[in-house]
Design an enzyme around this catalytic site. Structure first.
Site, mmCIF file in Angstrom:
data_model
loop_
_atom_site.group_PDB
_atom_site.id
_atom_site.type_symbol
_atom_site.label_atom_id
_atom_site.label_comp_id
_atom_site.label_asym_id
_atom_site.label_seq_id
_atom_site.Cartn_x
_atom_site.Cartn_y
_atom_site.Cartn_z
ATOM 1 N N THR A 116 0.873 -1.182 0.000
ATOM 2 C CA THR A 116 0.000 0.000 0.000
ATOM 3 C C THR A 116 0.904 1.224 0.000
ATOM 4 O OG1 THR A 116 -0.005 0.248 2.398
ATOM 5 C CG2 THR A 116 -1.668 -1.250 1.461
ATOM 6 N N GLU B 115 -3.554 -1.404 8.293
ATOM 7 C CA GLU B 115 -3.653 0.046 8.124
ATOM 8 C C GLU B 115 -3.363 0.601 9.507
ATOM 9 O OE1 GLU B 115 -4.107 1.945 5.522
ATOM 10 O OE2 GLU B 115 -4.391 0.318 4.081
ATOM 11 N N SER B 116 -2.442 1.575 9.586
ATOM 12 C CA SER B 116 -1.903 1.901 10.909
ATOM 13 C C SER B 116 -2.056 3.358 11.354
ATOM 14 C CB SER B 116 -0.422 1.517 10.943
ATOM 15 O OG SER B 116 0.316 2.357 10.067
ATOM 16 N N ASP C 288 -1.142 -0.584 21.945
ATOM 17 C CA ASP C 288 -1.726 -0.244 23.253
ATOM 18 C C ASP C 288 -3.001 0.602 23.097
ATOM 19 O OD1 ASP C 288 -0.568 2.142 22.398
ATOM 20 O OD2 ASP C 288 0.570 2.505 24.232
ATOM 21 N N GLU C 289 -3.269 1.081 21.877
ATOM 22 C CA GLU C 289 -4.426 1.963 21.685
ATOM 23 C C GLU C 289 -5.750 1.227 21.907
ATOM 24 O OE1 GLU C 289 -4.018 4.695 18.394
ATOM 25 O OE2 GLU C 289 -1.841 4.575 18.505
ATOM 26 N N TYR D 167 -9.256 3.115 13.997
ATOM 27 C CA TYR D 167 -8.031 2.303 13.956
ATOM 28 C C TYR D 167 -7.976 1.364 15.153
ATOM 29 C CZ TYR D 167 -3.133 1.116 14.939
ATOM 30 O OH TYR D 167 -1.977 0.439 15.254
ATOM 31 N N ALA E 260 -10.316 0.487 17.183
ATOM 32 C CA ALA E 260 -11.446 -0.455 17.210
ATOM 33 C C ALA E 260 -11.155 -1.643 16.296
ATOM 34 C CB ALA E 260 -12.731 0.255 16.777
ATOM 35 N N ASN F 291 5.865 3.508 18.342
ATOM 36 C CA ASN F 291 7.224 3.258 17.863
ATOM 37 C C ASN F 291 7.767 4.475 17.115
ATOM 38 O OD1 ASN F 291 7.706 -0.229 17.053
ATOM 39 N ND2 ASN F 291 6.360 0.615 18.588
ATOM 40 N N PRO G 11 2.001 21.092 12.552
ATOM 41 C CA PRO G 11 0.609 21.129 13.012
ATOM 42 C C PRO G 11 0.401 20.350 14.309
ATOM 43 C CG PRO G 11 0.838 19.590 11.187
ATOM 44 C CD PRO G 11 2.203 20.158 11.417
ATOM 45 N N TYR H 125 -1.777 19.167 17.267
ATOM 46 C CA TYR H 125 -3.214 19.015 17.530
ATOM 47 C C TYR H 125 -3.543 19.526 18.937
ATOM 48 C CZ TYR H 125 -3.082 15.635 13.614
ATOM 49 O OH TYR H 125 -2.907 15.012 12.404
ATOM 50 N N ASN I 180 3.302 15.700 23.970
ATOM 51 C CA ASN I 180 3.654 16.018 22.582
ATOM 52 C C ASN I 180 4.482 17.294 22.479
ATOM 53 O OD1 ASN I 180 2.319 13.766 21.666
ATOM 54 N ND2 ASN I 180 0.465 14.854 21.058
HETATM 55 P P1 NAD Z 1 2.905 0.624 8.413
HETATM 56 O O1 NAD Z 1 1.663 1.343 8.029
HETATM 57 O O2 NAD Z 1 4.216 1.317 8.331
HETATM 58 O O3 NAD Z 1 3.037 -0.712 7.543
HETATM 59 C C1 NAD Z 1 1.958 -1.555 7.281
HETATM 60 C C2 NAD Z 1 2.378 -2.543 6.203
HETATM 61 O O4 NAD Z 1 1.264 -3.416 5.957
HETATM 62 C C3 NAD Z 1 2.706 -1.880 4.853
HETATM 63 O O5 NAD Z 1 3.877 -2.440 4.316
HETATM 64 C C4 NAD Z 1 1.505 -2.192 3.986
HETATM 65 O O6 NAD Z 1 1.816 -2.281 2.604
HETATM 66 C C5 NAD Z 1 1.059 -3.528 4.541
HETATM 67 N N1 NAD Z 1 -0.356 -3.792 4.302
HETATM 68 C C6 NAD Z 1 -1.408 -2.951 4.538
HETATM 69 N N2 NAD Z 1 -2.562 -3.532 4.156
HETATM 70 C C7 NAD Z 1 -2.237 -4.767 3.696
HETATM 71 C C8 NAD Z 1 -3.006 -5.838 3.169
HETATM 72 N N3 NAD Z 1 -4.336 -5.766 3.052
HETATM 73 N N4 NAD Z 1 -2.357 -6.973 2.794
HETATM 74 C C9 NAD Z 1 -1.016 -7.065 2.919
HETATM 75 N N5 NAD Z 1 -0.244 -6.075 3.381
HETATM 76 C C10 NAD Z 1 -0.843 -4.933 3.780
HETATM 77 O O7 NAD Z 1 2.626 0.086 9.888
HETATM 78 P P2 NAD Z 1 3.609 -0.046 11.137
HETATM 79 O O8 NAD Z 1 3.651 1.237 11.853
HETATM 80 O O9 NAD Z 1 4.860 -0.706 10.708
HETATM 81 O O10 NAD Z 1 2.771 -1.065 12.034
HETATM 82 C C11 NAD Z 1 2.905 -2.466 11.849
HETATM 83 C C12 NAD Z 1 2.008 -3.179 12.850
HETATM 84 O O11 NAD Z 1 2.345 -2.815 14.180
HETATM 85 C C13 NAD Z 1 0.524 -2.827 12.674
HETATM 86 O O12 NAD Z 1 -0.222 -3.993 12.889
HETATM 87 C C14 NAD Z 1 0.267 -1.809 13.775
HETATM 88 O O13 NAD Z 1 -1.081 -1.846 14.206
HETATM 89 C C15 NAD Z 1 1.211 -2.308 14.859
HETATM 90 N N6 NAD Z 1 1.709 -1.272 15.782
HETATM 91 C C16 NAD Z 1 2.254 -0.113 15.300
HETATM 92 C C17 NAD Z 1 2.759 0.832 16.208
HETATM 93 C C18 NAD Z 1 3.405 2.103 15.713
HETATM 94 O O14 NAD Z 1 3.729 2.975 16.528
HETATM 95 N N7 NAD Z 1 3.660 2.267 14.435
HETATM 96 C C19 NAD Z 1 2.692 0.588 17.577
HETATM 97 C C20 NAD Z 1 2.126 -0.626 18.030
HETATM 98 C C21 NAD Z 1 1.651 -1.547 17.127
HETATM 99 P P1 TYD Z 2 0.662 9.635 15.725
HETATM 100 O O1 TYD Z 2 2.089 9.586 15.326
HETATM 101 O O2 TYD Z 2 -0.378 9.780 14.673
HETATM 102 O O3 TYD Z 2 0.395 8.324 16.598
HETATM 103 P P2 TYD Z 2 -0.930 7.882 17.454
HETATM 104 O O4 TYD Z 2 -2.023 8.810 17.180
HETATM 105 O O5 TYD Z 2 -1.200 6.523 16.918
HETATM 106 O O6 TYD Z 2 -0.489 7.893 18.872
HETATM 107 O O7 TYD Z 2 0.457 10.824 16.756
HETATM 108 C C1 TYD Z 2 1.205 10.911 17.961
HETATM 109 C C2 TYD Z 2 0.680 12.076 18.760
HETATM 110 O O8 TYD Z 2 0.968 13.296 18.047
HETATM 111 C C3 TYD Z 2 -0.840 12.064 18.932
HETATM 112 O O9 TYD Z 2 -1.163 12.593 20.219
HETATM 113 C C4 TYD Z 2 -1.342 13.002 17.853
HETATM 114 C C5 TYD Z 2 -0.223 14.025 17.730
HETATM 115 N N1 TYD Z 2 -0.039 14.605 16.370
HETATM 116 C C6 TYD Z 2 -0.026 15.991 16.200
HETATM 117 O O10 TYD Z 2 -0.165 16.773 17.175
HETATM 118 N N2 TYD Z 2 0.146 16.482 14.938
HETATM 119 C C7 TYD Z 2 0.299 15.671 13.859
HETATM 120 O O11 TYD Z 2 0.432 16.177 12.712
HETATM 121 C C8 TYD Z 2 0.293 14.255 14.053
HETATM 122 C C9 TYD Z 2 0.458 13.316 12.890
HETATM 123 C C10 TYD Z 2 0.130 13.773 15.337
#
Ligand code: NAD
Ligand code: TYD
Length: 368
Positions: free
Chosen positions: A40, A88-89, A136-137, A174, A176, A204, A229, A231, A273
């Protein structure tokens, strides 16, 4: 070559997935690592250039929702372990388009679980350990009972932390969708006896994160002197973990975690933040040789995110006490490493911020 194990990693072209794939490909030459990803907007094979030619690595482009394809691949490759990261993250995208989140995160996870279950049954209940990566969300938001933090103005910002037995209370589409997928994984364990594990990790940060999330978006904007920006008032609290420490925890839990268990992953690292944003500005400015405070005026308070969770904070003591995991870097070290990486990898940043993403940015934030 006969491989000892055949492991399917989904979402391996994304942010966290690419770190997990790299770690497994390098650390376990005796394992075959299959990276299944739909590519994606968030999936990028440039994230894996350094290991793409490794003999134990294979990339397979597919959608996890496509049950037949996933099932065929798992049988063909005799997959005996799944590490599921594809999703989708991004919360802001889920507010605009919740259906895509239900499709991939809920139905996609179910399709993968069903394929793994059939393989597991065909193999007379051997292998197919199913490791689901979650967030953790799902637990919802915590209160700020100590808004001033500790004596240094750091977290914890409240008395409660998320534990493995905290009730689920997701607010965003997300979270949910991730909560629903976690329940399906546990249902497969409880109903069919499938060996599964779920981990819920805090926010992360690190290299290869798509610059729509706070840290890479703001580093890129500071670099380009674009507005930041923020929030609401910037008072929301997030608990940050360096992505390689998450990958190390995944490796440990994949090998030593107990079936049917849940582990929370986090590093006791809560930041408001606005404090984090000031630290990012100071770090970018210092590394670029700009005068101290030069970019503070980029901070722009904007309308708050709908349903914006106030505070997330993880209690990772179960993982620490049962499996001995702890983070390897402090936040200051991790953030400095991260800022340097984005400044040194301008080509990567420019590539991922061009095209479809540029349109998205303008749609979200206007032409700021
Ligand atoms: P990301 O959005 O960077 O990557 C998601 C990957 O999944 C992409 O490579 C995308 O192409 C692939 N993908 C999406 N839809 C797909 C589908 N239908 N079929 C196959 N592949 C598909 O996400 P991320 O930040 O690396 O997060 C990875 C996982 O870790 C997710 O499950 C997320 O919920 C979880 N997670 C993320 C964080 C964070 O802070 N980023 C924290 C805790 C848990
Ligand atoms: P984000 O990186 O989207 O992670 P999550 O919402 O999954 O925790 O956002 C981290 C925090 O930063 C969250 O409190 C929302 C805030 N934020 C902003 O204030 N401005 C921005 O443009 C973005 C993307 C996030």
């Amino acid at each position: 070559m006969e491989y000892k194990r055949s492991i399917l990693i989904t979402g391996g072209a994304g942010f966290i997935g690419s770190h997990v794939v790299r770690r497994f490909v390098k650390a376990y030459p005796e394992y075959r690592i299959i990276n299944l990803d739909k590519l994606t907007y968030a999936g990028n094979l440039d994230n894996l250039r350094d290991i793409e030619k490794a003999p134990n690595y294979r990339f397979f482009k597919a959608d996890i929702c496509d049950f037949e394809t996933v099932y065929d691949l798992m049988r063909q490759e005799r997959v005996d372990g799944v590490i599921h990261l594809a999703a989708e993250s991004h919360v802001d995208r889920s507010i605009k388009d919740p259906f895509t989140f239900a499709r991939t995160n809920v139905l996609g996870t179910l399709s993968l679980l069903q394929a793994a279950r059939l393989c597991w049954e065909e193999r007379k209940y051997e292998g197919c350990f199913f490791y689901h990566i979650s967030t953790d969300e799902v637990y919802g938001a915590l209160e700020m009972t100590r808004p001033e933090g500790d004596k240094d103005g750091r977290g914890p910002y409240g008395d409660l932390l998320f534990r493995e037995d905290t009730a689920y209370h997701p607010h965003s589409p997300y979270s949910a969708s991730k909560a629903s997928s976690d329940h399906f994984v546990r249902a497969f364990h409880d109903t069919y006896g499938m060996p599964t594990v779920v981990t819920n990790c805090s926010n992360n940060y690190g290299p290869y994160q798509f610059p729509e999330k706070l840290i890479p978006l703001f580093i890129n904007n500071i670099r380009n002197r674009k507005p930041l920006p923020v929030y609401g008032k910037g008072e929301n609290v997030r608990d940050w973990l360096y992505v390689e420490d998450h990958a190390a925890a995944i490796d440990l839990i994949f090998h030593q975690g107990a079936a049917g268990e849940t582990y929370n992953i986090g590093g006791f690292n809560e930041w408001k933040n606005i404090d984090l944003i000031r630290l990012m500005i100071a770090t970018v400015d210092r590394l670029l040789g700009r005068p101290e405070g030069a970019d503070l005026d980029l901070i722009t308070f904007v309308t708050d995110r709908a349903g914006h969770d106030l505070r997330y904070a993880i209690d990772p003591s179960k993982l620490r006490d049962t499996l001995g995991w702890k983070p390897s870097v402090t936040f200051e070290q991790g953030l400095e490493r991260t800022v340097r990486w984005y400044l040194d990898n301008k080509a990567w940043l420019d590539a991922v911020t061009s095209g479809a993403y540029a349109g998205y940015y303008e749609e979200m934030y206007g032409n700021r």
